[in-house]
Design an enzyme around this catalytic site. Structure first.
Site, PDB file in Angstrom:
ATOM      1  N   CYS A 166       6.700 -17.903  14.921  1.00 38.50           N
ATOM      2  CA  CYS A 166       7.553 -16.752  14.599  1.00 38.50           C
ATOM      3  C   CYS A 166       8.927 -16.878  15.236  1.00 38.50           C
ATOM      4  O   CYS A 166       9.137 -17.674  16.143  1.00 38.50           O
ATOM      5  CB  CYS A 166       6.873 -15.433  14.959  1.00 38.50           C
ATOM      6  SG  CYS A 166       6.555 -15.140  16.683  1.00 38.50           S
ATOM      7  N   CYS A 167       9.857 -16.108  14.692  1.00 46.19           N
ATOM      8  CA  CYS A 167      11.231 -16.048  15.179  1.00 46.19           C
ATOM      9  C   CYS A 167      11.922 -17.403  14.945  1.00 46.19           C
ATOM     10  O   CYS A 167      11.996 -17.869  13.819  1.00 46.19           O
ATOM     11  CB  CYS A 167      11.237 -15.633  16.649  1.00 46.19           C
ATOM     12  SG  CYS A 167      12.854 -15.187  17.297  1.00 46.19           S
ATOM     13  N   ILE A 168      12.375 -18.080  16.010  1.00 48.86           N
ATOM     14  CA  ILE A 168      13.052 -19.371  15.862  1.00 48.86           C
ATOM     15  C   ILE A 168      12.055 -20.529  15.799  1.00 48.86           C
ATOM     16  O   ILE A 168      12.404 -21.635  15.388  1.00 48.86           O
ATOM     17  CB  ILE A 168      14.089 -19.579  17.011  1.00 48.86           C
ATOM     18  CG1 ILE A 168      15.027 -20.787  16.771  1.00 48.86           C
ATOM     19  CG2 ILE A 168      13.377 -19.729  18.363  1.00 48.86           C
ATOM     20  CD1 ILE A 168      15.947 -20.665  15.574  1.00 48.86           C
ATOM     21  N   PRO A 209       9.755 -21.499  13.781  1.00 48.45           N
ATOM     22  CA  PRO A 209       9.590 -22.271  12.538  1.00 48.45           C
ATOM     23  C   PRO A 209      10.472 -23.522  12.440  1.00 48.45           C
ATOM     24  O   PRO A 209      10.142 -24.442  11.698  1.00 48.45           O
ATOM     25  CB  PRO A 209       9.945 -21.257  11.445  1.00 48.45           C
ATOM     26  CG  PRO A 209       9.511 -19.941  12.029  1.00 48.45           C
ATOM     27  CD  PRO A 209       9.885 -20.048  13.490  1.00 48.45           C
ATOM     28  N   THR A 230       6.764 -16.028  10.370  1.00 46.65           N
ATOM     29  CA  THR A 230       7.348 -14.690  10.206  1.00 46.65           C
ATOM     30  C   THR A 230       8.605 -14.615  11.052  1.00 46.65           C
ATOM     31  O   THR A 230       8.737 -15.336  12.054  1.00 46.65           O
ATOM     32  CB  THR A 230       6.339 -13.581  10.573  1.00 46.65           C
ATOM     33  OG1 THR A 230       6.877 -12.306  10.186  1.00 46.65           O
ATOM     34  CG2 THR A 230       6.033 -13.550  12.068  1.00 46.65           C
TER      35      THR A 230
END
Length: 226
Positions: free
Chosen positions: A136-138, A140, A199
């Site tokens: 999630c967030c950065i 990915p 996400t």
């Protein structure tokens, strides 16, 4: 059915130089509610730098990623080098700048970054074993670097309504040859071929409960795939 065994990988403690506390906590709450057995890991390495979270400025201090992550893990944590993929059904990486500073060099080098060897080996091992990876967030961007052609989301590819100030990250992911799928904060994207679930979390300027719920969709999909 036996509980799913999930490894949670942290990157320090605090949004500007480590793991994002609320994201790590949200993942842990959703895993607990989903009946998963969780073990927490972090690489035993020095942080890229230490940021004073009150002033937002870097300090001269030196801190260790594993030692700092132990704060979130309430002391119950292991060196990422000791993670055995055979003992787990899935792995999840919360976000925070520590992912882009300690787990890889995205914060400095963008899409030309390098991923820490142990982090890369961990991701590749779960992928090879066809076990799901949640990000999630950065975080990915780790998948975008390690698995060319995979599908991820970091939210939107345009700063829609001022809610996605880091929308250029989506462009960089596309430039790496991956597919960026636009999703709102309450949604996650499942790349079913690669078993990667993503996400946007705090990549979206949204109320905390919406970020919490979006992380819940990611955790839910990971547990389904596991």
């Amino acid at each position: 059915m036996a509980p799913r065994r999930v490894a949670l990988v942290l990157a320090g403690c605090g949004v500007f130089d480590g793991s994002e506390l609320h994201e790590a906590s949200a993942v842990l709450v959703h895993l607990s509610r989903g009946g998963a057995e969780v073990k927490i890991f972090a690489p035993n390495m020095e942080q890229m730098h230490v940021v004073n979270h009150l002033s937002g400025s870097p300090t001269e201090e030196k801190r260790n990623v594993l030692v700092e992550s132990a704060r979130i893990a309430r002391g119950n944590i292991q060196d990422l080098a000791d993670l055995k993929v055979s003992e787990f059904d899935a792995v999840i990486f919360p976000g925070g700048f520590g992912v882009a500073k300690n787990l890889c060099s995205w914060a400095v080098d963008g899409k030309d970054c390098t991923v820490n060897n142990i982090v890369k080996a961990t991701l590749q091992a779960f992928h090879s074993a066809k076990k799901p990876i949640g990000l999630c967030c950065i975080s990915p961007v780790l998948a975008a670097k390690v698995f060319p052609g995979c599908e991820v989301t970091v939210g939107q590819d345009k700063n829609v309504g001022g809610r996605f100030p880091d929308a250029e990250t989506a462009t960089a992911i596309q430039e790496l040859g991956c597919k960026h799928v636009c999703k709102d904060v309450g949604e996650s994207h499942v790349d079913s071929t690669n078993k990667i679930v993503t996400t946007c979390a705090f990549m979206c300027k949204a109320p905390l409960h919406e970020i919490f719920d979006g992380i819940g969709t990611m955790v839910g999909e990971v547990l389904k795939l596991a």
